[in-house]
Design a protein around this motif. Structure first.
Motif, PDB file in Angstrom:
ATOM      1  N   LYS A 469       0.812  -1.215   0.000  1.00 39.97           N
ATOM      2  CA  LYS A 469       0.000   0.000   0.000  1.00 39.97           C
ATOM      3  C   LYS A 469       0.849   1.270   0.000  1.00 39.97           C
ATOM      4  O   LYS A 469       0.540   2.244  -0.683  1.00 39.97           O
ATOM      5  CB  LYS A 469      -0.952   0.009   1.203  1.00 39.97           C
ATOM      6  N   ASN A 470       1.925   1.281   0.792  1.00 38.85           N
ATOM      7  CA  ASN A 470       2.708   2.518   0.949  1.00 38.85           C
ATOM      8  C   ASN A 470       4.206   2.336   0.719  1.00 38.85           C
ATOM      9  O   ASN A 470       4.979   3.280   0.882  1.00 38.85           O
ATOM     10  CB  ASN A 470       2.478   3.110   2.339  1.00 38.85           C
ATOM     11  N   PRO A 543      -1.354  -6.141   3.528  1.00 37.68           N
ATOM     12  CA  PRO A 543      -1.771  -6.150   4.939  1.00 37.68           C
ATOM     13  C   PRO A 543      -3.119  -6.838   5.120  1.00 37.68           C
ATOM     14  O   PRO A 543      -3.952  -6.865   4.213  1.00 37.68           O
ATOM     15  CB  PRO A 543      -1.847  -4.666   5.294  1.00 37.68           C
ATOM     16  N   LEU A 544      -3.321  -7.415   6.307  1.00 38.68           N
ATOM     17  CA  LEU A 544      -4.590  -8.066   6.640  1.00 38.68           C
ATOM     18  C   LEU A 544      -5.610  -7.000   7.038  1.00 38.68           C
ATOM     19  O   LEU A 544      -5.880  -6.762   8.222  1.00 38.68           O
ATOM     20  CB  LEU A 544      -4.382  -9.075   7.775  1.00 38.68           C
ATOM     21  N   GLU A 545      -6.190  -6.357   6.039  1.00 41.46           N
ATOM     22  CA  GLU A 545      -7.185  -5.307   6.250  1.00 41.46           C
ATOM     23  C   GLU A 545      -8.399  -5.613   5.393  1.00 41.46           C
ATOM     24  O   GLU A 545      -8.301  -6.263   4.345  1.00 41.46           O
ATOM     25  CB  GLU A 545      -6.591  -3.944   5.881  1.00 41.46           C
ATOM     26  N   LYS A 546      -9.546  -5.132   5.824  1.00 36.88           N
ATOM     27  CA  LYS A 546     -10.801  -5.408   5.131  1.00 36.88           C
ATOM     28  C   LYS A 546     -10.712  -5.009   3.660  1.00 36.88           C
ATOM     29  O   LYS A 546     -10.235  -3.945   3.318  1.00 36.88           O
ATOM     30  CB  LYS A 546     -11.955  -4.669   5.813  1.00 36.88           C
TER      31      LYS A 546
END
Length: 658
Positions: A469-470, A543-546
């Motif tokens: 993501k970043n 990452p483990l994110e929704k």
């Protein structure tokens, strides 16, 4: 008592990797006499610090030597002090030449009181050299200095001492040079008869394109002959050998005139475009050579032209020998010469270009890289910082060893402590003229030229683990699995950075695992790589994110069926592990197929396949309540091209965090 003591000394060299903390002498308190030499050669201060000669034995200007050998008029002695007075259990004396003349040793306390701790009842020769170790009961006082007394009349020849040390323990001490990392990995091979002959070969200079090598050959009957006092001499000439595509050398030939003359000839740096080459000595119009440097340029017909002298401001060389090497950019000239600023014999100097064939006044490169012995045959690597050279002034294995040092700033006088290339390369004799070409080094030893692989034939992966993501670094565990084997060594990516060394001829699967991220697998194919290679690789971790989605890259099914193939288990096992370590995570398995075929059948197939994946994860301990699934069939293609690559891209199972 003497016999037991001799046995202990012998054991010093056989005992294991047990090393006592040794404090080497810091200052000379007094000395009986000193042999005369160049500069600081043979002076008492040569015993200060760690050994300069051992583990090698033999006469050296880097050791203390009394003024007169076999002196029956008086005892010789040297008295040295230490930076930190301590109670001791051992005294060490590095006798590098004609050992055995030690008659007495005194330990002085902090008040200056002398205490006799050793008296030799039977002074005799103990061989060419040794590390004399004197174990004693712990002194009830702190030892500030030590005096060593010699009876040089009882051990014939010069008696030299390399270093004096004290230790708070009686553990065995083994003297080793300051070695490069992993010196035992080197396996030098002598070049064949195309280059080496019954005569003497040295000074390998590789063409930048790797297609040939210049070198020197001495005393060969095809060399240009000289006649001195009615005696015919064949001195040292420059020879050349081509290198074919397989790395084989062709039969060497003399380069002839104008590079070779009746005097000694040698070459050094070759320009990257091979437009010029440096030559030892100044070629004068009269045909005579004098000390210095010349340059030869390629002519229109591809041959070497008449050498032209290079001007070096204030150039002086008192030594019979001198060598040179030019930096890759042509701006910096390194040389081995002896002048009034030398510490002893030949030192390494640097000179900067001031114009065409003109260089400034040589500057001594400092006492870290130079010793009171001789430094010779410099070779500067392409990075302009790594310098290889030979020296007899640092701890080593022979009369001249090869060392490497790194330049630490732009002054060219600040260098890292020289590192010895190790006993695989350095012999008891003279090892000189180290140079590099690609992954190989070349050097001269015992009158022949050797080739050595400097780096293993491996694939080096310089990797990063990053948040997709970043692009922030992710600290992760990296699992390395040779394909189709269960072995999985693990390393950690410190600050998101890792390095792998992989053997060639194999395929690997690497997995990055980090808390709060999906595991990420990738394959590395080293089957088609022939030699050492470095590759950069980024592993982007999700990452483990929704609503975050990852693709399972290594899931395989039987053709047109839903049965998982065993090749899929490795990646699914890591997903199961991630689910167990993150009990609050729920996922949805999403099945996709290619776009060609019956749409209803494709959707049904994708459903069966994601159910197979779910069942496998459940079998590994993941609650079925945490796994949802959805079949899309051909509804969401990533590509609409009618190619096999596009079809493979569209056939996939993805995981979405819900």
């Amino acid at each position: 008592m003497k016999l037991l003591f001799q046995t202990f000394i012998f054991a010093v060299f056989l005992l294991s990797e047990t090393f006592a903390q040794v404090q080497w002498a810091e200052k000379v308190v007094a000395v009986s006499s000193e042999k005369k030499g160049k500069g600081k050669q043979y002076k008492a201060e040569q015993v200060l610090g760690k050994p300069n000669v051992l583990p090698s034995f033999g006469s050296s200007p880097c050791a203390w030597s009394p003024e007169v050998a076999d002196n029956d008029k008086k005892e010789e002695f040297i008295h040295v002090s230490f930076a930190k007075p301590v109670a001791i259990r051992q005294v060490l004396v590095a006798e590098n030449f004609n050992a055995g003349s030690i008659s007495e040793i005194y330990a002085y306390d902090t008040q200056g009181k002398a205490n006799l701790i050793y008296k030799n009842p039977a002074i005799r020769s103990e061989g060419k050299g040794r590390l004399f170790s004197l174990p004693i009961s712990q002194t009830p006082y702190q030892v500030a200095s030590v005096k060593v007394v010699l009876r040089t009349d009882l051990v014939k020849g010069e008696n030299q001492i390399d270093a004096i040390g004290i230790s708070e323990t009686d553990e065995a001490v083994v003297i080793r040079p300051n070695l490069v990392k992993n010196p035992t990995k080197y396996h030098p091979e002598m070049l064949g008869s195309e280059v080496n002959s019954p005569y003497s070969e040295a000074n390998p200079v590789l063409r930048p394109n790797g297609k040939g090598m210049y070198f020197t050959r001495a005393d060969h009957p095809e060399n240009i002959k000289d006649t001195i006092d009615s005696k015919v001499l064949f001195k040292q000439d420059i020879w050349y050998s081509d290198i074919d595509e397989k790395g084989n050398f062709t039969k060497a030939i003399s380069v002839g005139s104008p590079l070779n003359t009746r005097q000694h000839n040698a070459s050094f740096t070759i320009a990257d475009d091979e437009s010029f080459m440096l030559l030892n000595n100044r070629y004068l119009p009269s045909g005579i050579l004098e000390k210095g440097l010349s340059i030869t340029y390629k002519t229109a017909d591809g041959k070497w032209g008449k050498p032209v002298p290079v001007d070096i401001e204030g150039f002086v060389s008192k030594s019979e020998f001198s060598e040179f090497w030019l930096s890759k950019d042509g701006k910096v000239l390194i040389m081995s010469i002896e002048d009034d600023n030398s510490l002893g014999g030949n030192d390494l100097y640097v000179s900067f270009r001031e114009g065409e064939n003109q260089f400034g006044k040589p500057i001594n490169m400092g006492n870290v890289i130079n010793s009171v012995g001789d430094e010779a045959t410099p070779w500067l690597d392409e990075d302009g910082k790594t310098l290889y050279f030979s020296s007899n002034g640092f701890s080593g294995y022979g009369s001249f060893d090869i060392f490497v040092s790194k330049r630490l700033d732009d002054t060219w006088t600040n260098w890292s402590e020289p590192e010895n290339l190790g006993a695989a390369i350095n012999s008891p004799g003279m090892d000189l003229y180290f140079s590099k070409q690609g992954n190989f080094g070349y050097f001269s030893s015992k009158g022949d030229i050797y080739k050595v692989r400097l780096v293993e034939p491996v694939l080096v992966i310089n990797g990063k683990t990053l948040n997709i993501k970043n692009r922030e670094p992710v600290r992760a565990n990296i699992l390395i699995q040779e394909k189709d084997t269960p072995t999985q060594p693990t390393i950690e990516s410190e600050n998101g950075i890792f390095t792998l060394k992989l053997q060639l001829g194999k395929k690997y699967r690497i997995t990055a695992e980090a808390k709060g991220f999906f595991p990420k697998e990738d394959e590395i194919d080293a089957t088609q790589i022939a030699d050492y290679l470095e590759q950069d690789k980024e592993i982007l971790m999700t990452p483990l994110e929704k609503n975050q989605v990852i693709r399972l890259n290594f899931i395989y099914f039987a053709r047109a069926e839903s049965m998982l193939l065993p090749e899929s288990y490795s990646e699914l096992d890591k997903i199961a592990k991630m689910m167990q370590e993150n009990p609050n995570v729920k996922i949805r398995l999403e099945g996709h197929t290619e776009i060609y075929g019956n749409k209803k059948a494709l959707k049904k197939l994708s459903k069966k396949r994601v159910i197979s994946v779910k069942n496998y994860l459940v079998s590994k301990g993941v609650s079925k309540k945490r796994i949802d699934y959805k079949a899309f069939g051909a509804e969401r293609p990533l590509s609409r091209e009618d190619t096999e690559a596009a079809r493979q891209l569209n056939r996939r199972v993805e995981i979405r965090v819900i």
